[in-house]
Scaffold this motif. Sequence first.
Motif, PDB file in Angstrom:
ATOM      1  N   SER A  70       4.841-106.512  54.996  1.00 37.30           N
ATOM      2  CA  SER A  70       3.709-106.878  54.138  1.00 37.30           C
ATOM      3  C   SER A  70       4.114-106.969  52.668  1.00 37.30           C
ATOM      4  O   SER A  70       3.415-107.586  51.881  1.00 37.30           O
ATOM      5  CB  SER A  70       2.567-105.872  54.310  1.00 37.30           C
ATOM      6  OG  SER A  70       3.036-104.559  54.119  1.00 37.30           O
TER       7      SER A  70
ATOM      8  N   VAL B 285       2.025-100.119  65.141  1.00 39.59           N
ATOM      9  CA  VAL B 285       2.465 -99.973  63.750  1.00 39.59           C
ATOM     10  C   VAL B 285       2.880 -98.533  63.474  1.00 39.59           C
ATOM     11  O   VAL B 285       3.900 -98.273  62.852  1.00 39.59           O
ATOM     12  CB  VAL B 285       1.342-100.413  62.785  1.00 39.59           C
ATOM     13  CG1 VAL B 285       1.672-100.008  61.356  1.00 39.59           C
ATOM     14  CG2 VAL B 285       1.156-101.920  62.850  1.00 39.59           C
TER      15      VAL B 285
ATOM     16  N   ILE C 274      -0.813 -99.406  52.467  1.00 39.84           N
ATOM     17  CA  ILE C 274       0.231 -99.549  53.488  1.00 39.84           C
ATOM     18  C   ILE C 274       1.437 -98.776  52.967  1.00 39.84           C
ATOM     19  O   ILE C 274       1.854 -98.989  51.828  1.00 39.84           O
ATOM     20  CB  ILE C 274       0.595-101.034  53.701  1.00 39.84           C
ATOM     21  CG1 ILE C 274      -0.638-101.808  54.176  1.00 39.84           C
ATOM     22  CG2 ILE C 274       1.724-101.176  54.708  1.00 39.84           C
ATOM     23  CD1 ILE C 274      -0.411-103.296  54.315  1.00 39.84           C
TER      24      ILE C 274
ATOM     25  N   CYS D  55       6.641-101.010  55.759  1.00 41.67           N
ATOM     26  CA  CYS D  55       5.372-101.681  55.474  1.00 41.67           C
ATOM     27  C   CYS D  55       5.027-102.699  56.545  1.00 41.67           C
ATOM     28  O   CYS D  55       4.096-103.481  56.376  1.00 41.67           O
ATOM     29  CB  CYS D  55       5.457-102.376  54.119  1.00 41.67           C
ATOM     30  SG  CYS D  55       6.557-103.796  54.120  1.00 41.67           S
TER      31      CYS D  55
ATOM     32  N   VAL E  40       3.503-104.723  59.505  1.00 39.79           N
ATOM     33  CA  VAL E  40       2.157-104.726  60.060  1.00 39.79           C
ATOM     34  C   VAL E  40       2.058-105.783  61.154  1.00 39.79           C
ATOM     35  O   VAL E  40       2.934-106.637  61.289  1.00 39.79           O
ATOM     36  CB  VAL E  40       1.104-105.022  58.960  1.00 39.79           C
ATOM     37  CG1 VAL E  40       1.064-103.900  57.951  1.00 39.79           C
ATOM     38  CG2 VAL E  40       1.392-106.352  58.277  1.00 39.79           C
TER      39      VAL E  40
ATOM     40  N   THR F 206      -3.180-102.923  60.243  1.00 43.84           N
ATOM     41  CA  THR F 206      -2.193-101.999  59.676  1.00 43.84           C
ATOM     42  C   THR F 206      -2.254-100.617  60.301  1.00 43.84           C
ATOM     43  O   THR F 206      -1.503 -99.731  59.908  1.00 43.84           O
ATOM     44  CB  THR F 206      -2.417-101.829  58.162  1.00 43.84           C
ATOM     45  OG1 THR F 206      -3.595-101.032  57.955  1.00 43.84           O
ATOM     46  CG2 THR F 206      -2.563-103.161  57.466  1.00 43.84           C
ATOM     47  N   ASP F 207      -3.173-100.438  61.265  1.00 41.80           N
ATOM     48  CA  ASP F 207      -3.424 -99.060  61.709  1.00 41.80           C
ATOM     49  C   ASP F 207      -3.310 -98.905  63.215  1.00 41.80           C
ATOM     50  O   ASP F 207      -3.827 -97.965  63.790  1.00 41.80           O
ATOM     51  CB  ASP F 207      -4.855 -98.682  61.267  1.00 41.80           C
ATOM     52  CG  ASP F 207      -4.982 -97.190  61.027  1.00 41.80           C
ATOM     53  OD1 ASP F 207      -6.120 -96.728  60.901  1.00 41.80           O
ATOM     54  OD2 ASP F 207      -3.939 -96.503  61.005  1.00 41.80           O
TER      55      ASP F 207
ATOM     56  N   ILE G 220      -7.956-107.936  56.752  1.00 44.31           N
ATOM     57  CA  ILE G 220      -7.093-106.794  57.064  1.00 44.31           C
ATOM     58  C   ILE G 220      -7.960-105.677  57.614  1.00 44.31           C
ATOM     59  O   ILE G 220      -8.926-105.269  56.957  1.00 44.31           O
ATOM     60  CB  ILE G 220      -6.353-106.298  55.802  1.00 44.31           C
ATOM     61  CG1 ILE G 220      -5.612-107.460  55.128  1.00 44.31           C
ATOM     62  CG2 ILE G 220      -5.388-105.195  56.170  1.00 44.31           C
ATOM     63  CD1 ILE G 220      -4.852-107.064  53.885  1.00 44.31           C
TER      64      ILE G 220
END
Lengths: 446, 180, 641
Positions: free
Chosen positions: C61, C79, C30, C48, C50, C74-75, C6
Amino acid sequence: MKNKRSIIKSTFPAEQRIVLKRAGIIDPDSIEEYIVHDGYFALGKVLTEMKPDKVIFILKESNLRGRGGAGFPTGTKWGFVAGTKADKKYVICNADESEPGTYKDRLILEGDPHSIIEAMVIAGYAVGADEGYIYVRGEYKLVQTRLLNAIKQAKEMGFLGENIFNSGYKFDLHIHAGAGAYICGEETALIESIEGKRGEPRPRPPYPTTNGLWDKPTLVNNVETLANVAPIIRNGAEWFKSFGTPSSAGTKVFNIMGNVNSTGSIEVPMGITLRDVISIYAKGLKDGAVLKLAQTGGSSGSIIPADLQDVPMDYNSFANAGVSMGSGALLICSEKTCVVDLAKVLLNFFRFESCGKCNPCRIGNQRAYQILLRISEGLGSMKDLDDLQDISKWLYEMSNCGLGQTAGSPLKDILNHFRAEVEAHIVKKECSAGVCSMSGISPTSN
Amino acid sequence: MAKPTVASNWLAGCAGCHMSLLDIDERIVKLVELVDLRATPITDFKVPDEKGVTVGILEGGINNSHNEHVAKQMRARSKILVALGDCAVFGGIPAMRNFFTLEESLKRAYVDTPSTDESGKIPSSPELAKPTLVRAVHEVVKVDVFVPGCPPDADIIFYVLAELAQGRMPKLENNNLMWN
Amino acid sequence: MVKITINGKTTEVERGTTILNAARDLGIEIPTLCDHPELTPYGGCRMCLVEVEGIKTLQPSCTLPAGNDMVIHTDTQKVHDARKFILSMIFSERNHFCPSCQVSGGDCELQNSAYDEGMTHWPIMPNWQPYPVDASHPFIILEHNRCILCRQCVRACGELVGNFTLAFEERGADSNLIADLGLPLGESSCISCGTCVQVCPTGSLIDRWSAFQGKETELDKTKTICLGCSIGCGIDILTRDNRLVRIEGDWDAEINGGVICEVGRFHPMIEERERLLTPMVSVNGKLKAATWDDAISAAAQKITNSKGKLSGVASTRLSMEALNKFKEVCDAFDAESISTTEDHSAISAVFDLAQSSGTAFESKIDEIKNADCYLMIGEDTTKDHQVLSFFAKRQIPVGAKLIQISDNSTGFDHFANESLTIDKNSQSKFIEAIENLVAEKSSDIDKIAKSFKLDLSSLENVVEMMSSAKKVAIIFGSRTNYDNAAAVLDSIISLKNQLNGKLVTTKGNINSLGASTIGINYTENVVGSELTIVALGDEKLSQNFSKKFDKTPFSIIFSSYISPLTADADIVFPVQNWLEQGGHFINADGHIFEAKAALEAPEAVFSSEESLSKLADALEVKKQKSWRELVKETPAPVTIS
């Protein structure tokens, strides 16, 4: 009911009746007539001559694909359920047919109910299940009556219950009626409904093939898919492949509607083009109008502009053209159809039927509908087009189930192919089809 | 290079955001070194220059046809438009009137007030602006910078104006954004 | 184990772990709005979502199990755009007016999520459709305008508490939170446990008492245990400027896992009794304020003169330290009797049996949390010791059976599979009969049904449920005042052994078991011939029990609150209440807890332990065994640790 046999009066040229072979010909309330017309012959063959994996092998060889709209290879799905070890499994027939304009399953269930019962017992044997449910939409009262009667007859004759055909195999079948929710046609929402809960789709994975009804491996198939099972067993996989195209074997029931001269149902081999459907079966557009667009597969289906009307209607050809074939509903539209109005009506359907679990679908459909309503009253702005584009994009990316994921498709297609017409509603306050009210009054509906 | 010019006006608001602006206290001296304050409701000139200003600031939401006119005028005459305060950003307290019909609101304001006798009447002079749904400024004209708060902190307002004065777009995030 | 990466960081997690939890392991947060660590994941809010390499669309997630070699981001911009879209949808759905909301400014998860995404305004404006505010409940306000339809409250009410009051009506954009079938919350089957308020991420479900009294960052938090009953649930007490603001369940506490009941959460907020703030001595029949020194000497003098002719009564809400000190004083002056305030026959029977048998016969509360058959006898845990009822009720959806044997209706009537009304004096015989039926030593089920006036089918069902259950839990308590409690207890233990089940008795107040293990039990004779000393603490005595003191010629009372008892007393000492003092307690299943004080007491008001120590010192009472030593020596119904 006056004349049970008159549901389908005649066959059109080049039609090929497999799933609708008996519908309209036999008395649906008579198991004897069903048997005379090759009924329960396939089941007998399966239980006395075949092992379960042979049945699955035949289904896989036949290339039969799910007829509910997704087009997933049926034999493969049966294989998944058969391959999951469990002390209990279920078979479910999805008869929640709620896609607007689609009534093919109703024709099969009202005209030939035993064909589904037979298919479900065969499916149960193949995957290792001993119990099944037919989930019938609540509004199909006649279907429920005919099915209950057929099940009773089948039990009396020993085609359901203990020791069918003296094989030692047993299968119990129940009917579960829905209560007016389109979302319960989604297989995990359907399962939740049978379990007595709100019809909200579950997170996937896990899939019903491993964790379905009461968390047991469950096979879920559409009515039309199942109606092909006994004919395939009786006549063989090669016979089935002789119809249709390499990627999509067999026939498909299409329900034709729209601005055409002749609406109704046909069962034709896969691969027919939209142009042929319109000219041969729909007998052309009304008043000699020109084809503007068609929508295949119901409310969430693709909007096909006229320049794609020569693509063969089978799963792969459509997928390659970037459109989906869906359940078989065909909405044919001429210049009389306003795309804004069409989008508005479709979004109204989705916002009404959304289960409400996930934010993008529950709120996105509502917002999109309201935007389209305002545009149809002449109160739209260019920002609205950006918002509609965003909503349809995120509906696809973020929704919890197929309803939300595809709710934005018609909107996306319309903005793609008919953007000018939508902009004219906003900038010039003009509706070229003359449908939108353009009243200038703010709609107060929510 | 000429100093950036700034004009402001207020619509359906309480003037509190302008008061918060004044809470920058002595920093106003620094501010007018950086910008040329042209027109505000609290200085001599009230109407922004016809030839336009660099930064236009609007406090208050849009409540009637006159507010619409003022907002459109400020938008037309500003390169960058700032919505100052909750009322401008989303409608604010006046937007609570949206939960009732216009008739109910007007009746409550002019007829049913405790201090009004039976002669209470909803004014209907043609010179009065037509009341509308209370809306955020960006529902009528495009807004470039949103400064939420009721009122926004003086420090935030100073930061926003200082950034704009130096040719940068202010970035409201973390402590600059959380209002508490 | 599966390997997952991740944001460039790799880790191994157990198969089945969700991406959300795997991320937490890696220290990556998250954002979620509908997820809660104590509830099953819902997957509804879609915050959440991703990016998962190889999968076309964004994935949730909170529900997606980590797959081997999954690579997740996730960033990314996508997203963040997706999160902004969800937030803009939520803000446009209902009326989220931050300016007037008490969780605004840090305690609102919706607002915090929006700030994290740098949102300065609502991209899509709401409809301005008003939603109702339900203020019908005495403790809880339900503000529908702020609801984000995350269903955490619905899931908590079902999965954690088992009450299933909260649910959703309609579907789609008409979805709405309702109580029962659409009743105002105050008229519904809500049991006021407040778990929904504790999980609500916005200001939609709020409690009246703590609203606007401070943001979490402005409050002080004290982790301690609730003293509301014998269970001893772990709680967090939130205070500000020495004022009680709110009580919350401690999610990390072993016994209750975060749930508490209305007695623990809300009753302390509505305490209306008046505090005693100064010692008082009766002069010419009227109580007059006195100094500590004067009052202590007066009490010491009276006690010395009444040696051998006094009795002591202690509240089982007192700490071990206070109880031990009290006992030392009474013993030193040859008390005629030392009694608790608990005159329920079932409690006495349990402690008597512990003494006579010398072995423990009860289980720990943890052992009855996952039973598949609950047998409730002589107790209504929907009224007292409520958290035990949560453990039972929440097992019902997973197939647990509930049987109740009672002499009248209880709160379980609607939940129990079988509710058997048996007269309290026949219950021991009935339980014996059931045991015989289960052990198949008797086949007279018809006769038994007739003699106890039961439906044959009910009785058959009961026997069937008990016999086929894999884990039976029996809860026995003090709601019924038996004439023959010992016999009932005997028959229950015999049945428990037959079924290889677990027994938990509810006992009484928080230190009911603690008092018994240092030798303080209930005695019939509470009043001394010349003097009665009552260490009441902050307990609220029932009227019936208070009447017992009418006969006493002289009373010395240690109490936090003014009551008819203190009004009639001769010497009164003010003591701290439970919020202001610490001390050790032994709960119903033998755990020794240390409670912590959360508030400072009024000036010159000391804890029960300190006040009794002052008296003991004035009387020169010698220290005897410590309470820990006494506990080690005394047999108890459950092992004490």
